[in-house]
Write an enzyme that holds these catalytic residues in place. Structure first.
Site, PDB file in Angstrom:
ATOM      1  N   ASP A 212      36.360  -9.486  25.886  1.00  0.00           N
ATOM      2  CA  ASP A 212      37.669  -8.830  25.767  1.00  0.00           C
ATOM      3  C   ASP A 212      37.609  -7.460  25.075  1.00  0.00           C
ATOM      4  O   ASP A 212      38.338  -6.554  25.451  1.00  0.00           O
ATOM      5  CB  ASP A 212      38.706  -9.759  25.107  1.00  0.00           C
ATOM      6  CG  ASP A 212      38.266 -10.287  23.765  1.00  0.00           C
ATOM      7  OD1 ASP A 212      37.164  -9.918  23.302  1.00  0.00           O
ATOM      8  OD2 ASP A 212      39.017 -11.083  23.173  1.00  0.00           O
ATOM      9  N   GLU A 283      32.445 -10.752  10.903  1.00  0.00           N
ATOM     10  CA  GLU A 283      33.728 -11.401  11.177  1.00  0.00           C
ATOM     11  C   GLU A 283      34.017 -12.556  10.224  1.00  0.00           C
ATOM     12  O   GLU A 283      35.170 -12.899  10.015  1.00  0.00           O
ATOM     13  CB  GLU A 283      33.873 -11.777  12.657  1.00  0.00           C
ATOM     14  CG  GLU A 283      33.304 -13.063  13.118  1.00  0.00           C
ATOM     15  CD  GLU A 283      33.836 -13.449  14.517  1.00  0.00           C
ATOM     16  OE1 GLU A 283      33.966 -12.584  15.395  1.00  0.00           O
ATOM     17  OE2 GLU A 283      34.115 -14.637  14.710  1.00  0.00           O
TER      18      GLU A 283
END
Ligand SMILES: [Zn+2]
Length: 426
Positions: A212, A283
């Site tokens: 994405d 992350e």
């Protein structure tokens, strides 16, 4: 006397030097394709200008544009003359024939699924979104979701599924775009899923999948700030952290198309646990689950653990805004780690622009002045200014638009590439 042959001038053992570039590389597209792409990029362009911009003769442009018109891909449009308005023959410009093809783009995410349908000129026809239930999906479940979402967006656009030329799908995780395989995704229960092939079989349409973040970069390249830039980065902060990198006007993917995983760049040895199973990934400090993990511990919010993660984050943000020092420190810490990640991007790639995108960009603590000055301190000091950082909170529609751009470029490639012409000539 004949010159004495030395060893190096004999044919024996002679090796070439210099890069072994195939005759037609990705960037050297056939002229016909270049004409089409320039028409698409310009919107409307006269033949004379096309010839000038491509550095070819007007005669070549006339031949190639006639072929493209015959194929139904572009059309002539009467354009107003600048100088002698109203007199003589109207000037003619070329534009993409918008109704030639339609494609769908989809973003599948941890929060909701979004879809768009665009025409061949890239204009939005319809969009639709459906909520998702939490937790990873099985392959049959994700195919069902894709089919349902596609049916709904088609109904909204007033088109049949069979009217579409292709579907592009973006999802988080490790995705090989060329093979259509998802090696790992937070929204899939299984690993190494041949998603493009399975979805193509299910829908009866060509389906292309990509990471994405790559598709947000593609959306910026096609529709946004990146249209005129050769090298730029898009860093996405959502449920995870991603990056799409445009190098020489193209998405850079790496040898196995699995590169640019900024979210899994290590920022701490033996650090916090990441969703990928390893420790110390960026992350694991910046993504929403990392913030939620900190909040449940530091603010004693164990009782809130059953809440959806976005509700919990909103609550954390409200506390920070109201001056809660612990809540503020959680965002600040995430921002400092983000600064480490961004400074590494600058040091490695020297982009002309970094775009921060995604749902989490509403949380301005992440990119406060402190974060940016920390980033400046960590970037190499050459005396030259660092690249500008822009915040684009465009939302999921942009991501789905990027997926549609993937479908459009694949359709164009299939029609105009040399391989397609060879097949057509047989
Ligand atoms: Zn990781």
């Amino acid at each position: 006397m004949a010159p004495k042959l030395t060893r190096s001038s004999s044919s024996e053992g002679r090796k070439g030097v210099g890069p072994l570039i195939p005759p037609l590389t990705e960037t050297q597209r056939p002229l016909r394709q270049q004409v089409f792409e320039l028409v698409r990029a310009a919107g409307l362009i006269p033949r004379v200008q096309l010839a000038k911009d491509l550095g070819v003769s007007p005669a070549s442009v006339t031949t190639l544009s006639s072929e493209l018109i015959e194929a139904g891909l572009i059309e002539e449009v009467a354009a107003p003359r600048d100088n002698d308005a109203g007199r003589g023959r109207p000037a003619v410009a070329l534009g993409v024939r918008a109704q030639a093809h339609r494609v769908a783009g989809m973003k599948l995410s941890d929060r909701e699924h979004t879809a768009v349908i665009v025409d061949f000129a890239g204009k939005l026809i319809a969009d639709e979104a459906i909520p998702r239930r939490p937790g990873p999906m099985s392959l049959p479940e994700i195919l069902e979701t894709i089919a349902t979402l596609l049916a709904r967006v088609c109904a909204k656009a007033g088109v049949e599924r069979t009217d579409l030329a292709a579907v592009g799908i973006g999802l988080p995780g490790f995705v090989d775009c060329a093979e259509g395989i998802v090696f790992w995704s937070s929204i899939l229960a299984e690993r190494t899923v041949p998603l493009a092939e399975a979805a193509t079989a299910r829908l009866g349409l060509p389906v292309y999948v990509d990471n994405d973040a790559n598709l947000v970069a593609l959306a910026e390249l096609w529709f946004g700030a990146g249209r005129s830039l050769s090298d730029f980065a898009v860093v996405t902060i959502e449920h995870g952290v991603g990056m799409g990198f445009v190098m020489n006007h193209r998405i850079y993917r790496g040898a196995q198309r699995l590169g640019m995983e900024l979210g899994h760049m290590k920022v701490q040895l033996d650090g916090a646990l990441c969703r990928c199973g390893q420790r110390g990934c960026l992350e694991a400090y910046v993504a929403d689950y990392a913030l939620a993990r900190e909040a449940t511990t530091a603010l004693n919010w164990g009782h809130k653990e059953s809440q959806p993660i976005n509700v919990l984050l909103e609550s954390l943000y409200d506390h920070a805004k109201a001056g809660n020092a612990t809540a503020k420190s959680i965002f600040r810490r995430a921002g400092r780690y983000l600064a480490v990640g961004l400074s590494n991007v600058i040091n490695l790639f020297d982009p002309s622009l970094i775009i921060l995108s995604g749902e989490r960009m509403r949380y301005d603590y992440l990119y406060a002045a402190e974060t940016l000055s920390e980033m400046d301190n960590l970037a190499i000091n050459t005396g030259r200014p660092r690249p500008p950082i822009e915040i684009h909170a465009w939302g999921d529609l942009l991501w789905a638009h990027g997926a549609a751009a993937l479908a459009l470029s694949e359709v164009t490639e299939a029609i105009l590439s040399p391989a397609a012409r060879e097949i057509a000539a047989q």
